[in-house]
Design a protein around this motif. Sequence first.
Motif, mmCIF file in Angstrom:
data_model
loop_
_atom_site.group_PDB
_atom_site.id
_atom_site.type_symbol
_atom_site.label_atom_id
_atom_site.label_comp_id
_atom_site.label_asym_id
_atom_site.label_seq_id
_atom_site.Cartn_x
_atom_site.Cartn_y
_atom_site.Cartn_z
ATOM 1 N N LEU A 24 28.644 -57.262 -43.203
ATOM 2 C CA LEU A 24 28.877 -57.322 -41.769
ATOM 3 C C LEU A 24 30.262 -56.789 -41.422
ATOM 4 O O LEU A 24 30.445 -56.128 -40.401
ATOM 5 C CB LEU A 24 28.704 -58.762 -41.270
ATOM 6 N N ALA A 25 31.253 -57.036 -42.279
ATOM 7 C CA ALA A 25 32.613 -56.538 -42.042
ATOM 8 C C ALA A 25 32.626 -55.010 -42.018
ATOM 9 O O ALA A 25 33.315 -54.400 -41.185
ATOM 10 C CB ALA A 25 33.564 -57.053 -43.118
ATOM 11 N N ASP A 26 31.864 -54.397 -42.911
ATOM 12 C CA ASP A 26 31.787 -52.931 -42.927
ATOM 13 C C ASP A 26 31.142 -52.406 -41.650
ATOM 14 O O ASP A 26 31.559 -51.379 -41.107
ATOM 15 C CB ASP A 26 30.991 -52.445 -44.146
ATOM 16 N N LEU A 27 30.136 -53.119 -41.162
ATOM 17 C CA LEU A 27 29.492 -52.731 -39.911
ATOM 18 C C LEU A 27 30.477 -52.804 -38.746
ATOM 19 O O LEU A 27 30.503 -51.930 -37.884
ATOM 20 C CB LEU A 27 28.282 -53.613 -39.625
ATOM 21 N N GLU A 66 23.496 -46.445 -43.059
ATOM 22 C CA GLU A 66 23.549 -47.032 -44.398
ATOM 23 C C GLU A 66 23.795 -48.531 -44.293
ATOM 24 O O GLU A 66 23.199 -49.317 -45.038
ATOM 25 C CB GLU A 66 24.648 -46.379 -45.229
ATOM 26 N N ASN A 67 24.686 -48.904 -43.365
ATOM 27 C CA ASN A 67 24.984 -50.323 -43.185
ATOM 28 C C ASN A 67 23.768 -51.088 -42.680
ATOM 29 O O ASN A 67 23.544 -52.234 -43.053
ATOM 30 C CB ASN A 67 26.148 -50.513 -42.218
ATOM 31 N N ILE A 68 23.013 -50.463 -41.830
ATOM 32 C CA ILE A 68 21.824 -51.114 -41.286
ATOM 33 C C ILE A 68 20.779 -51.337 -42.379
ATOM 34 O O ILE A 68 20.050 -52.313 -42.361
ATOM 35 C CB ILE A 68 21.239 -50.273 -40.122
ATOM 36 N N SER A 69 20.779 -50.439 -43.338
ATOM 37 C CA SER A 69 19.796 -50.578 -44.414
ATOM 38 C C SER A 69 20.075 -51.815 -45.270
ATOM 39 O O SER A 69 19.280 -52.179 -46.114
ATOM 40 C CB SER A 69 19.765 -49.324 -45.286
ATOM 41 N N GLY A 70 21.175 -52.493 -45.071
ATOM 42 C CA GLY A 70 21.444 -53.748 -45.751
ATOM 43 C C GLY A 70 22.329 -53.605 -46.965
ATOM 44 O O GLY A 70 22.585 -54.573 -47.656
ATOM 45 N N GLU A 71 22.820 -52.413 -47.241
ATOM 46 C CA GLU A 71 23.633 -52.208 -48.432
ATOM 47 C C GLU A 71 25.065 -52.701 -48.220
ATOM 48 O O GLU A 71 25.760 -53.018 -49.178
ATOM 49 C CB GLU A 71 23.655 -50.736 -48.815
ATOM 50 N N SER A 108 29.182 -38.504 -39.405
ATOM 51 C CA SER A 108 29.481 -39.293 -40.606
ATOM 52 C C SER A 108 29.484 -40.784 -40.284
ATOM 53 O O SER A 108 29.033 -41.607 -41.090
ATOM 54 C CB SER A 108 30.813 -38.870 -41.221
ATOM 55 N N ILE A 109 29.975 -41.135 -39.088
ATOM 56 C CA ILE A 109 29.953 -42.545 -38.683
ATOM 57 C C ILE A 109 28.514 -43.013 -38.497
ATOM 58 O O ILE A 109 28.152 -44.124 -38.922
ATOM 59 C CB ILE A 109 30.786 -42.762 -37.413
ATOM 60 N N LYS A 110 27.698 -42.157 -37.877
ATOM 61 C CA LYS A 110 26.291 -42.525 -37.699
ATOM 62 C C LYS A 110 25.620 -42.753 -39.047
ATOM 63 O O LYS A 110 24.849 -43.708 -39.216
ATOM 64 C CB LYS A 110 25.549 -41.435 -36.924
ATOM 65 N N GLU A 111 25.917 -41.876 -40.005
ATOM 66 C CA GLU A 111 25.339 -42.030 -41.343
ATOM 67 C C GLU A 111 25.789 -43.336 -41.986
ATOM 68 O O GLU A 111 24.987 -44.050 -42.600
ATOM 69 C CB GLU A 111 25.720 -40.844 -42.221
ATOM 70 N N SER A 112 27.097 -43.650 -41.805
ATOM 71 C CA SER A 112 27.582 -44.889 -42.403
ATOM 72 C C SER A 112 26.951 -46.105 -41.718
ATOM 73 O O SER A 112 26.645 -47.103 -42.377
ATOM 74 C CB SER A 112 29.108 -44.965 -42.348
ATOM 75 N N VAL A 113 26.745 -46.010 -40.409
ATOM 76 C CA VAL A 113 26.095 -47.110 -39.690
ATOM 77 C C VAL A 113 24.657 -47.254 -40.159
ATOM 78 O O VAL A 113 24.166 -48.368 -40.393
ATOM 79 C CB VAL A 113 26.164 -46.889 -38.163
#
Length: 120
Positions: A47-50, A39-44, A32-37
């Motif tokens: 930086l704080a979320d990353l 998603e974060n990389i996709s630009g949605e 789930s963390i990998k998925e969230s990362v």
Amino acid sequence: LAQLLFGEDVEEVDPTPEDVKNDFDLEDIIDSIKESVEENISGENTLADLKVAEENAIKLRKEEELRLHEENKTKIKDEASKVMEEEMAKITADLNKKLESNKVSASNLDLDDPNQDAKL
């Protein structure tokens, strides 16, 4: 089927060991963390979320490393205590043999014989 045959409710027992279940849970969390990362990389996300996702990943990795360290430490302690118990059993057996041989030699002594000291 068991209820029909025996007339009782039979609970299904999960044969999976607890440590394997924990590993599966950790893998799910990591996924789930990998998925969230991703998603974060996709630009949605920001930086704080990353940073939060990275901190969570680091925390989980440290927890897993600590768990493995504790398991290894427990295994080493168990092995060391087993070796010590085996050594103590050997020492005890040797001492018992020596005590028995001393008892036998003491029973062979004739305390009333004045020449006994010369025989020793």
